[in-house]
Design an enzyme around this catalytic site. Sequence first.
Site, mmCIF file in Angstrom:
data_model
loop_
_atom_site.group_PDB
_atom_site.id
_atom_site.type_symbol
_atom_site.label_atom_id
_atom_site.label_comp_id
_atom_site.label_asym_id
_atom_site.label_seq_id
_atom_site.Cartn_x
_atom_site.Cartn_y
_atom_site.Cartn_z
ATOM 1 N N HIS A 59 1.075 -1.244 0.079
ATOM 2 C CA HIS A 59 -0.059 0.365 -0.103
ATOM 3 C C HIS A 59 0.898 1.162 -0.036
ATOM 4 O O HIS A 59 1.776 1.746 0.323
ATOM 5 C CB HIS A 59 -1.025 0.269 1.151
ATOM 6 C CG HIS A 59 -1.938 -0.684 1.355
ATOM 7 N ND1 HIS A 59 -3.121 -0.550 1.840
ATOM 8 C CD2 HIS A 59 -2.218 -1.571 0.509
ATOM 9 C CE1 HIS A 59 -3.787 -1.974 1.643
ATOM 10 N NE2 HIS A 59 -3.534 -2.401 0.547
ATOM 11 N N GLU A 61 0.504 4.248 1.463
ATOM 12 C CA GLU A 61 1.513 4.209 3.479
ATOM 13 C C GLU A 61 2.679 3.683 3.882
ATOM 14 O O GLU A 61 3.606 4.134 4.068
ATOM 15 C CB GLU A 61 0.311 4.431 4.367
ATOM 16 C CG GLU A 61 -0.456 4.728 4.380
ATOM 17 C CD GLU A 61 -2.063 4.588 3.239
ATOM 18 O OE1 GLU A 61 -3.027 5.156 3.154
ATOM 19 O OE2 GLU A 61 -1.690 3.443 2.747
ATOM 20 N N CYS A 84 -6.011 1.501 6.080
ATOM 21 C CA CYS A 84 -6.924 0.102 6.311
ATOM 22 C C CYS A 84 -6.783 0.406 7.735
ATOM 23 O O CYS A 84 -5.808 0.437 8.130
ATOM 24 C CB CYS A 84 -6.491 -0.052 5.385
ATOM 25 S SG CYS A 84 -4.520 -1.141 5.213
ATOM 26 N N CYS A 93 -2.901 -0.580 7.708
ATOM 27 C CA CYS A 93 -1.887 0.649 7.953
ATOM 28 C C CYS A 93 -1.464 1.635 8.233
ATOM 29 O O CYS A 93 -0.768 2.361 8.877
ATOM 30 C CB CYS A 93 -1.678 1.844 6.056
ATOM 31 S SG CYS A 93 -1.421 0.777 4.417
ATOM 32 N N ASP A 209 -13.043 -4.621 -37.296
ATOM 33 C CA ASP A 209 -11.441 -3.849 -37.304
ATOM 34 C C ASP A 209 -10.416 -4.764 -36.380
ATOM 35 O O ASP A 209 -9.304 -4.311 -37.000
ATOM 36 C CB ASP A 209 -11.536 -2.648 -35.857
ATOM 37 C CG ASP A 209 -13.069 -2.296 -36.298
ATOM 38 O OD1 ASP A 209 -13.442 -1.889 -37.309
ATOM 39 O OD2 ASP A 209 -12.933 -0.879 -35.786
ATOM 40 N N VAL A 309 -22.457 -1.419 -28.610
ATOM 41 C CA VAL A 309 -22.665 -1.788 -27.532
ATOM 42 C C VAL A 309 -22.735 -0.563 -26.491
ATOM 43 O O VAL A 309 -23.033 -0.451 -25.409
ATOM 44 C CB VAL A 309 -20.985 -1.996 -27.244
ATOM 45 C CG1 VAL A 309 -20.390 -2.125 -25.479
ATOM 46 C CG2 VAL A 309 -21.282 -3.337 -27.327
#
Length: 371
Positions: A59, A61, A84, A93, A209, A309
């Site tokens: 993370h 931190e 967290c 954290c 494509d 879509v």
Amino acid sequence: MNEPAPVTAADDARFMALALALGRRGLGNAWPNPAVGCVVVKDGMIVGRGWTQAGGRPHAETEALRRAKKAAQGATLYTTLEPCSHHGKTPPCADAIIKAGIARVVSSLEDPNTEVGGQGHARLREKGITVEVGLGAEEAARAHAGHISCIRHGRPFVTLKLALSKDEKVGLAGRKPVALTGEAARDRVFQMRAQSDAILVGIGTVLSDNPQLTCRLPGLFDRSPVRVVLDAKLRLPMAATVVSTVRDTPTWVFASRSASGLAEEFLMEKGCKVFRVDDTQGRLDLHEMLRVLAGEGITRLLVEGGPTVAAGFVEMNLVDAAVLLRADKTIGPGGIDALEGMPLTALTGKMTKRDSENVGGDIIESYERAQ
């Protein structure tokens, strides 16, 4: 507990802006975790900085504290999301911040995750750490929109990208593709892809494509997102680029529950993942598809088309943000509309325009869902 050195509001804003910029480095690369940025500052000097690493760990931190080492004692920590407080795949954290001797924490947002939800801030305050919440909240909310959407709605944050001609067409008569925007705008699209966890197209786009759907910019190819193809009947050719290059960039295919089992086996042998969802008359259930993506850890989805879509996402009210690339070319009345069976205002009428800029002669407009 050491008292933090006095700082001004301008100092706080400057250091939080850096934390936000650092956090953006993890966009498209940190999923399933949010892309957090963090800065540790002592006596006006940056002593540590970090951002969520690939795959969501370590993370931000803990990365910043690792770099700060003993200088974190008595320092201020700036983070774009509440630290967290629960044991997941890494220790909390909040505990690391307490152990490091941080004196003050400036946090942009409280985490909507019920496993955190204010508990991280509360734990810090219980240990005598000064906690301030809200600085840079608007920008942080955009940076963490994917995380917030998955927590609150159970689906990724959806951005729809459309490249349009001057008369708002996306293809030539007969559904033939056409290059509309210039190189600078295309580079911007590659950057958008790099900051997305996954990119989605329909089988029609693949058949017409044969796109690569990757980030073809120096140094960014390995940041290419997961490629998602909506293919109700499993018509995806084995020779399609998204299949032949699956070992380099993952390809996930969504099909109807009634689609060919043999076709699924062939795709899986090539290395593709195949997911089955409900459909109505050949139209896949987009809500279920998005829930599956969220379950796989995808938080930010870029939808690139085509018109059928795109119209499906608009019709189901599943577009959270939109980016329109407007080219200075005219196709004419025989061209293909951007949204199958509906005007472009069906999208833009629900959105608020955030920005418009000229990029290499094309206009790029950014929209977000109206509040």
